[in-house]
Write a protein that holds these residues in place. Sequence first.
Motif, PDB file in Angstrom:
ATOM      1  N   MET A   1       0.822  -1.214   0.000  1.00  0.00           N
ATOM      2  CA  MET A   1       0.000   0.000   0.000  1.00  0.00           C
ATOM      3  C   MET A   1       0.850   1.255   0.000  1.00  0.00           C
ATOM      4  SD  MET A   1      -2.996  -1.133  -0.005  1.00  0.00           S
ATOM      5  CE  MET A   1      -4.249  -0.087   0.705  1.00  0.00           C
ATOM      6  N   ASN A   2       2.113   1.085   0.290  1.00  0.00           N
ATOM      7  CA  ASN A   2       2.996   2.245   0.238  1.00  0.00           C
ATOM      8  C   ASN A   2       3.661   2.385  -1.124  1.00  0.00           C
ATOM      9  OD1 ASN A   2       2.553   3.340   2.770  1.00  0.00           O
ATOM     10  ND2 ASN A   2       3.797   1.722   3.712  1.00  0.00           N
ATOM     11  N   THR A   7       2.676   3.152  -9.966  1.00  0.00           N
ATOM     12  CA  THR A   7       2.428   1.752 -10.314  1.00  0.00           C
ATOM     13  C   THR A   7       1.067   1.550 -10.963  1.00  0.00           C
ATOM     14  OG1 THR A   7       1.501   1.311  -8.138  1.00  0.00           O
ATOM     15  CG2 THR A   7       3.853   0.890  -8.402  1.00  0.00           C
ATOM     16  N   LEU A   8       0.238   2.570 -10.956  1.00  0.00           N
ATOM     17  CA  LEU A   8      -1.085   2.433 -11.563  1.00  0.00           C
ATOM     18  C   LEU A   8      -0.998   2.638 -13.067  1.00  0.00           C
ATOM     19  CD1 LEU A   8      -3.235   4.478  -9.027  1.00  0.00           C
ATOM     20  CD2 LEU A   8      -3.259   2.001  -9.336  1.00  0.00           C
ATOM     21  N   ASN A   9      -1.882   1.942 -13.796  1.00  0.00           N
ATOM     22  CA  ASN A   9      -1.958   2.153 -15.244  1.00  0.00           C
ATOM     23  C   ASN A   9      -2.374   3.582 -15.530  1.00  0.00           C
ATOM     24  OD1 ASN A   9      -1.261  -0.378 -16.025  1.00  0.00           O
ATOM     25  ND2 ASN A   9      -3.389  -1.137 -15.944  1.00  0.00           N
ATOM     26  N   GLY A  10      -1.727   4.179 -16.494  1.00  0.00           N
ATOM     27  CA  GLY A  10      -2.128   5.512 -16.913  1.00  0.00           C
ATOM     28  C   GLY A  10      -1.590   6.627 -16.050  1.00  0.00           C
ATOM     29  N   VAL A  11      -0.774   6.306 -15.073  1.00  0.00           N
ATOM     30  CA  VAL A  11      -0.188   7.376 -14.274  1.00  0.00           C
ATOM     31  C   VAL A  11       1.282   7.527 -14.646  1.00  0.00           C
ATOM     32  CG1 VAL A  11       0.387   8.199 -11.961  1.00  0.00           C
ATOM     33  CG2 VAL A  11      -1.765   7.011 -12.367  1.00  0.00           C
ATOM     34  N   ILE A  27      -0.409   4.633  -2.952  1.00  0.00           N
ATOM     35  CA  ILE A  27      -1.724   4.011  -3.153  1.00  0.00           C
ATOM     36  C   ILE A  27      -2.593   4.248  -1.918  1.00  0.00           C
ATOM     37  CG2 ILE A  27      -2.900   1.797  -3.438  1.00  0.00           C
ATOM     38  CD1 ILE A  27      -1.372   2.664  -5.906  1.00  0.00           C
ATOM     39  N   ASN A  28      -1.953   4.124  -0.777  1.00  0.00           N
ATOM     40  CA  ASN A  28      -2.662   4.320   0.466  1.00  0.00           C
ATOM     41  C   ASN A  28      -3.251   5.733   0.561  1.00  0.00           C
ATOM     42  OD1 ASN A  28      -3.476   3.033   2.828  1.00  0.00           O
ATOM     43  ND2 ASN A  28      -1.915   4.144   4.007  1.00  0.00           N
ATOM     44  N   GLN A 158      -9.327   2.003  -9.847  1.00  0.00           N
ATOM     45  CA  GLN A 158      -8.276   1.065 -10.217  1.00  0.00           C
ATOM     46  C   GLN A 158      -7.501   0.591  -8.979  1.00  0.00           C
ATOM     47  OE1 GLN A 158      -4.172   1.114 -12.611  1.00  0.00           O
ATOM     48  NE2 GLN A 158      -5.615   2.673 -13.299  1.00  0.00           N
ATOM     49  N   ALA A 159      -7.134   1.552  -8.151  1.00  0.00           N
ATOM     50  CA  ALA A 159      -6.346   1.225  -6.958  1.00  0.00           C
ATOM     51  C   ALA A 159      -7.124   0.300  -6.031  1.00  0.00           C
ATOM     52  CB  ALA A 159      -5.950   2.502  -6.230  1.00  0.00           C
ATOM     53  N   LEU A 160      -8.386   0.619  -5.845  1.00  0.00           N
ATOM     54  CA  LEU A 160      -9.205  -0.205  -4.946  1.00  0.00           C
ATOM     55  C   LEU A 160      -9.310  -1.627  -5.470  1.00  0.00           C
ATOM     56  CD1 LEU A 160     -12.266   1.878  -3.663  1.00  0.00           C
ATOM     57  CD2 LEU A 160     -10.425   0.825  -2.348  1.00  0.00           C
ATOM     58  N   LYS A 161      -9.421  -1.754  -6.774  1.00  0.00           N
ATOM     59  CA  LYS A 161      -9.582  -3.071  -7.376  1.00  0.00           C
ATOM     60  C   LYS A 161      -8.294  -3.891  -7.232  1.00  0.00           C
ATOM     61  CE  LYS A 161     -11.299  -4.974 -11.649  1.00  0.00           C
ATOM     62  NZ  LYS A 161     -11.366  -4.643 -13.077  1.00  0.00           N
ATOM     63  N   HIS A 162      -7.173  -3.254  -7.532  1.00  0.00           N
ATOM     64  CA  HIS A 162      -5.894  -3.964  -7.498  1.00  0.00           C
ATOM     65  C   HIS A 162      -5.419  -4.308  -6.099  1.00  0.00           C
ATOM     66  CE1 HIS A 162      -5.228  -3.289 -11.736  1.00  0.00           C
ATOM     67  NE2 HIS A 162      -4.179  -4.098 -11.623  1.00  0.00           N
TER      68      HIS A 162
END
Length: 678
Positions: A1-2, A7-11, A27-28, A158-162
Amino acid sequence: MNESVLTLNGVGEETAQQLQDMGIHTINDLINYLPYRYDDFRMKDLSEAAHEERVTVEGRIHSEPSLQFFGKKKSRLTLRLLSGPHSIKVTFFNQPYLKKKLNVQDMITVTGKWDRHRQIITAQTYKLGPQQGEEEFSPVYPLKGSMTNRTLKKLIQQALKHYADKIADPIPEGLLAKYKLLDRRQALEGIHFPSNPDAMKQSRRRFVYEEFFLFQLKMQALRKVEREQSKGISINYVKDDLTAFISRLPFPLTDAQKRVLKEILIDMKSPHRMNRLLQGDVGSGKTVVAAISLLAAITAGYQGALMVPTEILAEQHAESLNELFQPIGMNVALLTSSVKGKRRTLLLEKLAAGDIDILIGTHALIQEEVNFKNLGLVITDEQHRFGVNQRRVLREKGESPDVLFMTATPIPRTLAITVFGEMDVSIIDEMPAGRKPIQTYWAKENMLDRILVFMEKELANGRQVYVICPLIEESEKLDVQNAIDVHVQLEQYFFGRFTVGLMHGRLHADEKEKVMKAFSENQFHVLVSTTVVEVGVNVPNASLMVIYDAERFGLSQLHQLRGRVGRGSDQSYCILLADPKNEVGKERMKIMTETNDGFVLSEKDLELRGPGDFFGRKQSGLPEFKVADMVHDYRALEIARDDAHQLIESQEFWEEQHYAVLREILVEDGILSGSKLD
Ligand code: ADP
Ligand code: MG
């Protein structure tokens, strides 16, 4: 979470920078970035919609859209929409290009402000086609720079899903079950993507509890750590001496007095250092509780100190404590700025030699030259008048004496358990029996003649009267009563029959004391004053208080003022002269006439004014919560406090693996050192 948001797609670097500007690095951070409100795009039945409410409706266009221009840039497009049984007008401002897009017979969904009287929607957004069902209830995030709500929402999704599986829940399972709270993952889903307002409320409920629980956990842990580290003194008082003293009092203690006394004595006896707040309304009998506590210290061989904000209060306390203690051979001394020269030197010598048992005074008590032989207990009265630093200096005198703060300003429970979260709080919530409650009336200024007649009646019965004004002298800006003018008017009115004194903050401290003293000795009958009489002065013969322009004062302040009367055995009265201009003002006057309970009033005050205003914004030092509201969610705050307390005091918390998340939080906050976890 840190993990980084990268690491997200599109960022990419650019989006990451935008997020960083909003304080989102990991992400957190991202999944904990909460919306501040929700757009409600659910279909609205127009017959139930309120005037000026934001509504979303779908319908078929049934008139050719017509476009009008005003000047070069401004335009209005108007069309008629058939929505269910309603034919309504819809207007779009400054979007002339819509003329080409919208045609008769098109099905559209529009959102905008509803004018119920004229049956018009001023549209903000529209969509071709009927309502889709998705995104009906949609979060709005605080944004910065060029970040859009849409992009942010997508990223959170996206973050919540991953990372769904990695979301740890700091709240113990037992508590989640007990209150039927959503777990953290469900709650995050529900607060970011609620399907409807109820889902959002359930999520919110969980976050309110989480915020309060974690906050209280820190407070309780802090308290525990301080307790265990500070080497306080154990005051082994002689119980029989206290019992004998109490039995000689002219009255039995109330249950509330007994309860708080027990709490205080347990603290004094235990080896940790007492840090306790004693709250009790004016007249609830705090002084005798203070006296018994001081006596306890003395019977164990210690000295005690009592600190108050003004010299006249110091004198009054010295007088009443002397009455109580002289018969049993205790030595009570008064130290104020007027104790000078030789007398002062002598007093300080006796204090250092341990020949004085109890020292009473103002802030003069904490000057450096004042040294006790063996200070065991410090009590401060009306503690909100003392600065935090003064309290600290006092606490540092002697070998970590126990400290008791007394206040007559009922601090709402909600604030007490936050602001004073690291203190223990004792509350006297019961008045001695036989007290006649003060009768309070609210009157308009045009009833002044009748009030004067009433004043005269009280005066003729030998009673005294306070008249309170908001200002000292006439003001060009404010049309309110000032003490100087009112003093002149009343002197003329009562000329030859009763005498009238004047007091305000611009008088020198000596002069104020002189006036107060003369009034308490009944040397004059009416005291016109600004709010400087507010602090605990005792004139039992005063039975009436008239407060001019009462709407200008806060409820807690009015209650403090009113507490100057009703201190004798006679029926007392308080008359509020007020012409409040708004509903809140009227409600405040009304509640003053309905209750004498300082706690009820302080809660109400908090509700009407908000927590920031309660102590004055600057000094409030209140914690900020993202989701929770201290006023409206106070029940949750109390519950969370009890839960946190229980947990901190339990053995399991410090040992078991499933509390590791919570302990980690305390380490991160610097409350626990890491080593303690091993
Ligand atoms: P506070 O300091 O809380 O405003 P005080 O200690 O000055 O109140 O008490 C107000 C008055 O009530 C005093 O005259 C005190 O002697 C009296 N009093 C205190 N406790 C009791 C009691 N249990 N029963 C009757 N009278 C009491
Ligand atoms: Mg008092």
